[in-house]
Scaffold this motif. Sequence first.
Motif, mmCIF file in Angstrom:
data_model
loop_
_atom_site.group_PDB
_atom_site.id
_atom_site.type_symbol
_atom_site.label_atom_id
_atom_site.label_comp_id
_atom_site.label_asym_id
_atom_site.label_seq_id
_atom_site.Cartn_x
_atom_site.Cartn_y
_atom_site.Cartn_z
ATOM 1 N N SER A 12 -3.313 -6.454 -9.680
ATOM 2 C CA SER A 12 -2.461 -5.002 -9.587
ATOM 3 C C SER A 12 -2.436 -4.469 -8.240
ATOM 4 O O SER A 12 -1.222 -4.086 -7.707
ATOM 5 C CB SER A 12 -3.030 -4.014 -10.266
ATOM 6 N N GLN A 13 -3.345 -4.982 -7.477
ATOM 7 C CA GLN A 13 -3.453 -4.421 -6.005
ATOM 8 C C GLN A 13 -2.423 -5.408 -5.266
ATOM 9 O O GLN A 13 -1.951 -4.971 -4.406
ATOM 10 C CB GLN A 13 -5.083 -4.439 -5.464
ATOM 11 N N GLU A 44 7.546 -1.475 4.161
ATOM 12 C CA GLU A 44 6.514 -0.667 4.425
ATOM 13 C C GLU A 44 5.231 -1.632 4.978
ATOM 14 O O GLU A 44 5.474 -2.803 4.699
ATOM 15 C CB GLU A 44 5.719 0.028 3.550
ATOM 16 N N LEU A 48 7.882 -5.599 0.730
ATOM 17 C CA LEU A 48 9.502 -5.655 0.174
ATOM 18 C C LEU A 48 10.352 -4.227 0.623
ATOM 19 O O LEU A 48 11.332 -4.434 0.835
ATOM 20 C CB LEU A 48 9.642 -6.267 -1.075
ATOM 21 N N ALA A 49 9.686 -3.305 0.236
ATOM 22 C CA ALA A 49 10.252 -2.076 0.626
ATOM 23 C C ALA A 49 10.241 -1.572 2.168
ATOM 24 O O ALA A 49 10.714 -0.577 2.525
ATOM 25 C CB ALA A 49 9.537 -0.711 -0.172
ATOM 26 N N ALA A 90 0.358 -7.089 -6.529
ATOM 27 C CA ALA A 90 1.446 -6.685 -6.623
ATOM 28 C C ALA A 90 2.022 -5.500 -5.992
ATOM 29 O O ALA A 90 3.124 -5.327 -5.486
ATOM 30 C CB ALA A 90 1.472 -6.398 -8.191
ATOM 31 N N GLU A 91 1.355 -4.454 -5.926
ATOM 32 C CA GLU A 91 1.383 -3.181 -5.321
ATOM 33 C C GLU A 91 1.635 -3.430 -3.679
ATOM 34 O O GLU A 91 2.832 -3.010 -3.032
ATOM 35 C CB GLU A 91 0.368 -2.254 -5.338
ATOM 36 N N VAL A 99 2.846 -6.382 -2.275
ATOM 37 C CA VAL A 99 4.180 -6.903 -2.281
ATOM 38 C C VAL A 99 5.348 -6.122 -2.257
ATOM 39 O O VAL A 99 6.139 -6.213 -1.649
ATOM 40 C CB VAL A 99 4.230 -8.113 -3.375
ATOM 41 N N ARG A 100 5.278 -4.879 -3.295
ATOM 42 C CA ARG A 100 6.370 -4.105 -3.572
ATOM 43 C C ARG A 100 6.344 -3.426 -2.146
ATOM 44 O O ARG A 100 7.580 -2.936 -1.930
ATOM 45 C CB ARG A 100 5.995 -3.160 -4.566
ATOM 46 N N LYS A 101 5.243 -2.736 -1.474
ATOM 47 C CA LYS A 101 5.373 -2.091 -0.327
ATOM 48 C C LYS A 101 5.961 -2.911 0.869
ATOM 49 O O LYS A 101 6.623 -2.488 1.428
ATOM 50 C CB LYS A 101 4.147 -1.624 0.113
#
Length: 210
Positions: free
Chosen positions: A118-119, A131, A128-129, A121-122, A124-126
Amino acid sequence: MTTTATEATTAQAAVVSFDQVSKVYGDVRAVDGLSLYLHPGETVALLGPNGAGKSSTLDLLLGLRTADSGTVRLFGTSPQEAIARGRVGAMLQSGGLMEDVTVEEIVRLVCDLHAPASQLAEAVRKVLAGERVIDPTLAAAALADGASPLTERERDVLCTAADGSTNAEIATTLHLSHGTVRNYLSTAIQKMAARNRAEAVRIASEKGWL
């Protein structure tokens, strides 16, 4: 054996040092009195035929084996301690399992080396955004070291945010885009191990970094 002042200085400044290191396997002397000093910025290749002691030397450097005589130092300490501090990385050319390690120990090692799914994945999302993501452990280590981990721009943004300015006001003052301000603030907050910008400003101010 006599050590000159120049040799002593060279050894002290080295990030990797082998001092009269030997490693023996039964009747085979794989490493025989090796003295070697590596300094920051150097790239070194170990060349030699099979059985010359290249792998044994790397095993000693990575703390996988212990020298029978002599001293191996890595970043001024033992290889095991340097690795425990996260200062060393190694990429092996081939895979394999360590002989004296159980399957359970290997599985536990892999789990300890990787963040929870979960950490990850979070993070990676940041990214890609757009950040930045700072590891909390590294942030805490930076705070403990005493030197400011903030870049000049991150410092400028935090200083401007100290009076309660909004992102838009900070962007106008520093001639930055809103997204850039948001990224700088996010990174600064992570580096300060803070919960919000106000806490990041307080921590940085108390440490004399603003």
